[in-house]
Design an enzyme around this catalytic site. Structure first.
Site, PDB file in Angstrom:
ATOM      1  CG  HIS A   1      -6.193  -6.918 -15.875  1.00  0.00           C
ATOM      2  ND1 HIS A   1      -6.166  -8.244 -15.511  1.00  0.00           N
ATOM      3  CD2 HIS A   1      -6.142  -6.231 -14.702  1.00  0.00           C
ATOM      4  CE1 HIS A   1      -6.105  -8.346 -14.204  1.00  0.00           C
ATOM      5  NE2 HIS A   1      -6.087  -7.150 -13.682  1.00  0.00           N
TER       6      HIS A   1
ATOM      7  CD  GLU B   1      -5.671 -11.011 -18.215  1.00  0.00           C
ATOM      8  OE1 GLU B   1      -5.617 -12.229 -18.032  1.00  0.00           O
ATOM      9  OE2 GLU B   1      -6.370 -10.254 -17.503  1.00  0.00           O
TER      10      GLU B   1
ATOM     11  CG  ASN C   1      -7.305 -11.008 -11.538  1.00  0.00           C
ATOM     12  OD1 ASN C   1      -6.183 -11.401 -11.210  1.00  0.00           O
ATOM     13  ND2 ASN C   1      -7.621  -9.725 -11.571  1.00  0.00           N
TER      14      ASN C   1
HETATM   15  N1  CAA Z   1      10.004  -1.932  -9.464  1.00  0.00           N
HETATM   16  C1  CAA Z   1      11.207  -2.083 -10.026  1.00  0.00           C
HETATM   17  N2  CAA Z   1      11.986  -3.171  -9.826  1.00  0.00           N
HETATM   18  C2  CAA Z   1      11.501  -4.151  -9.038  1.00  0.00           C
HETATM   19  C3  CAA Z   1      10.229  -4.047  -8.409  1.00  0.00           C
HETATM   20  C4  CAA Z   1       9.473  -2.881  -8.651  1.00  0.00           C
HETATM   21  N3  CAA Z   1       8.265  -2.682  -8.103  1.00  0.00           N
HETATM   22  N4  CAA Z   1      10.013  -5.172  -7.687  1.00  0.00           N
HETATM   23  C5  CAA Z   1      11.105  -5.953  -7.858  1.00  0.00           C
HETATM   24  N5  CAA Z   1      11.999  -5.335  -8.680  1.00  0.00           N
HETATM   25  C6  CAA Z   1      13.290  -5.850  -9.178  1.00  0.00           C
HETATM   26  C7  CAA Z   1      14.441  -5.159  -8.480  1.00  0.00           C
HETATM   27  O1  CAA Z   1      15.534  -5.128  -9.356  1.00  0.00           O
HETATM   28  C8  CAA Z   1      14.687  -6.095  -7.304  1.00  0.00           C
HETATM   29  O2  CAA Z   1      15.998  -5.960  -6.804  1.00  0.00           O
HETATM   30  P1  CAA Z   1      16.240  -4.930  -5.566  1.00  0.00           P
HETATM   31  O3  CAA Z   1      15.376  -5.411  -4.415  1.00  0.00           O
HETATM   32  O4  CAA Z   1      17.705  -5.051  -5.300  1.00  0.00           O
HETATM   33  O5  CAA Z   1      15.828  -3.573  -6.010  1.00  0.00           O
HETATM   34  C9  CAA Z   1      14.500  -7.455  -7.957  1.00  0.00           C
HETATM   35  O6  CAA Z   1      13.409  -7.272  -8.872  1.00  0.00           O
HETATM   36  C10 CAA Z   1      14.165  -8.556  -6.972  1.00  0.00           C
HETATM   37  O7  CAA Z   1      13.026  -8.173  -6.207  1.00  0.00           O
HETATM   38  P2  CAA Z   1      12.633  -8.828  -4.798  1.00  0.00           P
HETATM   39  O8  CAA Z   1      13.901  -9.190  -4.077  1.00  0.00           O
HETATM   40  O9  CAA Z   1      11.663  -7.917  -4.132  1.00  0.00           O
HETATM   41  O10 CAA Z   1      11.853 -10.162  -5.037  1.00  0.00           O
HETATM   42  P3  CAA Z   1      11.561 -11.172  -6.195  1.00  0.00           P
HETATM   43  O11 CAA Z   1      12.778 -11.601  -6.929  1.00  0.00           O
HETATM   44  O12 CAA Z   1      10.717 -12.211  -5.571  1.00  0.00           O
HETATM   45  O13 CAA Z   1      10.636 -10.396  -7.250  1.00  0.00           O
HETATM   46  C11 CAA Z   1       8.317 -10.112  -7.707  1.00  0.00           C
HETATM   47  C12 CAA Z   1       9.513  -9.718  -6.830  1.00  0.00           C
HETATM   48  C13 CAA Z   1       8.609  -9.747  -9.173  1.00  0.00           C
HETATM   49  C14 CAA Z   1       7.145  -9.308  -7.193  1.00  0.00           C
HETATM   50  C15 CAA Z   1       8.054 -11.668  -7.614  1.00  0.00           C
HETATM   51  O14 CAA Z   1       8.002 -12.052  -6.269  1.00  0.00           O
HETATM   52  C16 CAA Z   1       6.774 -12.080  -8.286  1.00  0.00           C
HETATM   53  O15 CAA Z   1       6.712 -12.254  -9.504  1.00  0.00           O
HETATM   54  N6  CAA Z   1       5.677 -12.244  -7.474  1.00  0.00           N
HETATM   55  C17 CAA Z   1       4.362 -12.601  -7.991  1.00  0.00           C
HETATM   56  C18 CAA Z   1       3.645 -11.357  -8.446  1.00  0.00           C
HETATM   57  C19 CAA Z   1       2.320 -11.648  -9.073  1.00  0.00           C
HETATM   58  O16 CAA Z   1       1.838 -12.757  -9.161  1.00  0.00           O
HETATM   59  N7  CAA Z   1       1.673 -10.581  -9.549  1.00  0.00           N
HETATM   60  C20 CAA Z   1       0.344 -10.643 -10.118  1.00  0.00           C
HETATM   61  C21 CAA Z   1      -0.666 -10.306  -9.059  1.00  0.00           C
HETATM   62  S1  CAA Z   1      -2.319 -10.400  -9.665  1.00  0.00           S
HETATM   63  C22 CAA Z   1      -2.549  -8.926 -10.402  1.00  0.00           C
HETATM   64  O17 CAA Z   1      -1.735  -8.050 -10.412  1.00  0.00           O
HETATM   65  C23 CAA Z   1      -3.857  -8.742 -11.081  1.00  0.00           C
HETATM   66  C24 CAA Z   1      -4.977  -8.178 -10.298  1.00  0.00           C
HETATM   67  O18 CAA Z   1      -5.889  -7.648 -10.935  1.00  0.00           O
HETATM   68  C25 CAA Z   1      -5.086  -8.284  -8.828  1.00  0.00           C
HETATM   69  P1  NAD Z   2      -4.939   2.035  -5.219  1.00  0.00           P
HETATM   70  O1  NAD Z   2      -5.887   2.180  -4.096  1.00  0.00           O
HETATM   71  O2  NAD Z   2      -3.496   1.807  -4.940  1.00  0.00           O
HETATM   72  O3  NAD Z   2      -5.028   3.352  -6.161  1.00  0.00           O
HETATM   73  C1  NAD Z   2      -6.238   3.942  -6.575  1.00  0.00           C
HETATM   74  C2  NAD Z   2      -5.959   5.423  -6.705  1.00  0.00           C
HETATM   75  O4  NAD Z   2      -7.029   6.042  -7.418  1.00  0.00           O
HETATM   76  C3  NAD Z   2      -5.856   6.140  -5.347  1.00  0.00           C
HETATM   77  O5  NAD Z   2      -4.590   6.756  -5.257  1.00  0.00           O
HETATM   78  C4  NAD Z   2      -6.999   7.162  -5.368  1.00  0.00           C
HETATM   79  O6  NAD Z   2      -6.658   8.393  -4.764  1.00  0.00           O
HETATM   80  C5  NAD Z   2      -7.200   7.336  -6.863  1.00  0.00           C
HETATM   81  N1  NAD Z   2      -8.542   7.807  -7.251  1.00  0.00           N
HETATM   82  C6  NAD Z   2      -9.730   7.364  -6.787  1.00  0.00           C
HETATM   83  N2  NAD Z   2     -10.738   8.015  -7.417  1.00  0.00           N
HETATM   84  C7  NAD Z   2     -10.143   8.869  -8.314  1.00  0.00           C
HETATM   85  C8  NAD Z   2     -10.629   9.814  -9.255  1.00  0.00           C
HETATM   86  N3  NAD Z   2     -11.931  10.003  -9.435  1.00  0.00           N
HETATM   87  N4  NAD Z   2      -9.729  10.515  -9.992  1.00  0.00           N
HETATM   88  C9  NAD Z   2      -8.404  10.334  -9.826  1.00  0.00           C
HETATM   89  N5  NAD Z   2      -7.891   9.446  -8.944  1.00  0.00           N
HETATM   90  C10 NAD Z   2      -8.745   8.730  -8.202  1.00  0.00           C
HETATM   91  O7  NAD Z   2      -5.525   0.881  -6.161  1.00  0.00           O
HETATM   92  P2  NAD Z   2      -4.760  -0.065  -7.199  1.00  0.00           P
HETATM   93  O8  NAD Z   2      -4.348  -1.294  -6.497  1.00  0.00           O
HETATM   94  O9  NAD Z   2      -3.778   0.752  -7.950  1.00  0.00           O
HETATM   95  O10 NAD Z   2      -5.974  -0.476  -8.143  1.00  0.00           O
HETATM   96  C11 NAD Z   2      -6.495   0.389  -9.120  1.00  0.00           C
HETATM   97  C12 NAD Z   2      -7.305  -0.375 -10.132  1.00  0.00           C
HETATM   98  O11 NAD Z   2      -6.460  -1.366 -10.741  1.00  0.00           O
HETATM   99  C13 NAD Z   2      -8.502  -1.132  -9.562  1.00  0.00           C
HETATM  100  O12 NAD Z   2      -9.524  -1.163 -10.535  1.00  0.00           O
HETATM  101  C14 NAD Z   2      -7.929  -2.532  -9.328  1.00  0.00           C
HETATM  102  O13 NAD Z   2      -8.914  -3.529  -9.315  1.00  0.00           O
HETATM  103  C15 NAD Z   2      -7.029  -2.667 -10.547  1.00  0.00           C
HETATM  104  N6  NAD Z   2      -5.909  -3.615 -10.392  1.00  0.00           N
HETATM  105  C16 NAD Z   2      -5.279  -3.768  -9.181  1.00  0.00           C
HETATM  106  C17 NAD Z   2      -4.204  -4.661  -9.087  1.00  0.00           C
HETATM  107  C18 NAD Z   2      -3.453  -4.852  -7.789  1.00  0.00           C
HETATM  108  O14 NAD Z   2      -2.661  -5.817  -7.690  1.00  0.00           O
HETATM  109  N7  NAD Z   2      -3.609  -4.014  -6.790  1.00  0.00           N
HETATM  110  C19 NAD Z   2      -3.774  -5.361 -10.230  1.00  0.00           C
HETATM  111  C20 NAD Z   2      -4.429  -5.132 -11.457  1.00  0.00           C
HETATM  112  C21 NAD Z   2      -5.509  -4.266 -11.529  1.00  0.00           C
END
Ligand code: CAA
Ligand code: NAD
Length: 313
Positions: free
Chosen positions: A165, A177, A215
């Site tokens: 993860h 993870e 999460n």
């Molecule tokens: N790729 C490469 N470099 C990146 C980047 C990316 N996608 N995003 C940010 N950076 C770098 C760049 O060097 C950027 O500078 P530039 O804008 O000049 O290119 C620098 O970091 C600063 O970025 P930002 O000004 O956009 O903002 P920031 O300092 O706030 O950093 C962030 C952005 C890292 C996203 C920060 O806001 C952060 O940590 N946010 C929380 C994110 C978080 O909690 N993520 C977990 C979500 S839950 C999950 O993912 C699990 C799930 O299953 C849902």
């Molecule tokens: P997303 O919608 O950005 O991307 C999913 C992609 O999978 C799409 O581009 C779609 O075209 C492709 N797809 C669907 N079925 C497919 C198949 N059979 N073969 C090939 N490609 C296929 O979604 P995401 O946010 O990247 O999330 C993807 C997975 O990661 C989910 O399980 C989500 O829960 C998990 N995840 C998401 C986040 C987040 O912050 N968005 C963080 C951690 C984990």
């Protein structure tokens, strides 16, 4: 746990004699937000990577996400060397093949899926992948919320099945993870921990429980933020400011929900409410449902709790 990138030549030689093979060839299925980020960090660490998508448009989008992110990394990494900065993205992109052909999984040490958060879709995909690979391939899911044992339910290779993860944005978030089910072998687990470390992540382990560590804590917190807003206790902006300045979070709950994708959060919650109806932390706020119904999915769609310009936030 050993970091593969820091092992000595002697250790590497001993491992090759003992039949130990580390992962260096990876297929990522789903090149969306997460799959693209994972492909990027794997390739940047020297892996040969396949990104598999459903059509050309999705493949182009994945390549664009990776290119843009690599350029941001390069700008920071080679601040004083513009020519190195300019060649960085093309040199990493060379390690990535973008394809619609699922058959490429055949030679991979690791096949990791990052497709839509849907149990049936993930099970169906792994059924196909198992037919195309041998038992030297490790199978992993990047699911946010589904238990790995359920995704592996019909697998004939449960010892090779695990959860990996990652966090969004993958190139910036240090955590990975690594999830074993009761049937994942120690060898599979060790290889995944080593691989995670070799691509620069800090690996933690959690039992195969809903939401794993992050999460399970983060999503109920986001829900509480939305419920607070629905009650009219405070505005979205004030809640975000409060959590950034009062709790030191990099983003407030509404900024983060928009960043992750409101559809992703809704999928997570709907699955948990269905499977764990007695858990009071798992509820679906009405506002979240409404925004997703309206196609307001957050940064990726141009609006969510907030509005974003065309380029996103
Ligand atoms: N790729 C490469 N470099 C990146 C980047 C990316 N996608 N995003 C940010 N950076 C770098 C760049 O060097 C950027 O500078 P530039 O804008 O000049 O290119 C620098 O970091 C600063 O970025 P930002 O000004 O956009 O903002 P920031 O300092 O706030 O950093 C962030 C952005 C890292 C996203 C920060 O806001 C952060 O940590 N946010 C929380 C994110 C978080 O909690 N993520 C977990 C979500 S839950 C999950 O993912 C699990 C799930 O299953 C849902
Ligand atoms: P997303 O919608 O950005 O991307 C999913 C992609 O999978 C799409 O581009 C779609 O075209 C492709 N797809 C669907 N079925 C497919 C198949 N059979 N073969 C090939 N490609 C296929 O979604 P995401 O946010 O990247 O999330 C993807 C997975 O990661 C989910 O399980 C989500 O829960 C998990 N995840 C998401 C986040 C987040 O912050 N968005 C963080 C951690 C984990």
């Amino acid at each position: 746990m050993l970091n593969m990138s820091k092992t000595t030549p002697l250790l590497q030689t001993l491992r090759s004699f003992s039949g130990y093979r580390s992962i260096s060839n990876v297929s990522i299925i789903g090149g969306g937000l997460m799959g693209s980020g994972i492909a990027q960090v794997a390739a940047a660490a020297g892996n040969d990577v396949n990104v598999i998508e459903v059509n050309d448009k999705a493949l182009e989008k994945s390549k664009a996400i990776i290119t843009k992110s690599l350029e941001r990394v390069a700008k920071n990494k080679f601040k004083d060397d513009p020519s190195k900065a300019a060649s960085y993205a093309p040199s990493i992109l060379k390690k990535i093949s973008f394809t619609q052909d699922l058959g490429v999984v055949k030679g991979s040490g690791l096949v990791l899926e990052a497709i839509v958060e849907n149990l049936v879709a993930k099970q169906k995909l792994f059924k196909e992948v198992e037919l195309l690979t041998t038992d030297t391939t490790i199978l992993a899911s990047n699911t946010s919320s589904i238990q790995i044992k359920d995704i592996a339910l019909h697998s004939n290779r449960k010892d090779k099945f695990a959860g990996l993860h990652f966090f969004n944005p993958v190139p910036m978030m240090k955590l990975l993870e690594v999830i074993s089910t009761q049937e994942t072998s120690q060898d599979t687990y060790r290889k995944l921990m080593n691989w995670g470390q070799s691509i620069g992540k800090v690996c933690v382990t959690c039992k195969d429980t809903p939401g794993f560590i992050v999460n399970r804590l983060l999503v109920p917190y986001l829900v509480q933020g939305v419920l607070m807003y629905e009650r009219g206790d405070a505005s979205t902006t004030d809640i975000d400011i409060a959590m950034k300045l009062g709790a030191g979070y990099p983003m407030g709950p509404f900024e983060l929900a928009d960043y992750v994708g409101l559809d992703v959060i809704l999928f997570i919650l709907q699955g948990w409410v269905k499977n764990h109806p007695d858990n009071a932390s798992f509820v679906v706020p009405k506002t979240l449902e409404k925004l997703v119904q309206e196609g307001k999915l957050g940064v990726k769609s141009g609006s969510g709790f907030y509005n974003y310009d065309k380029k996103g936030k």
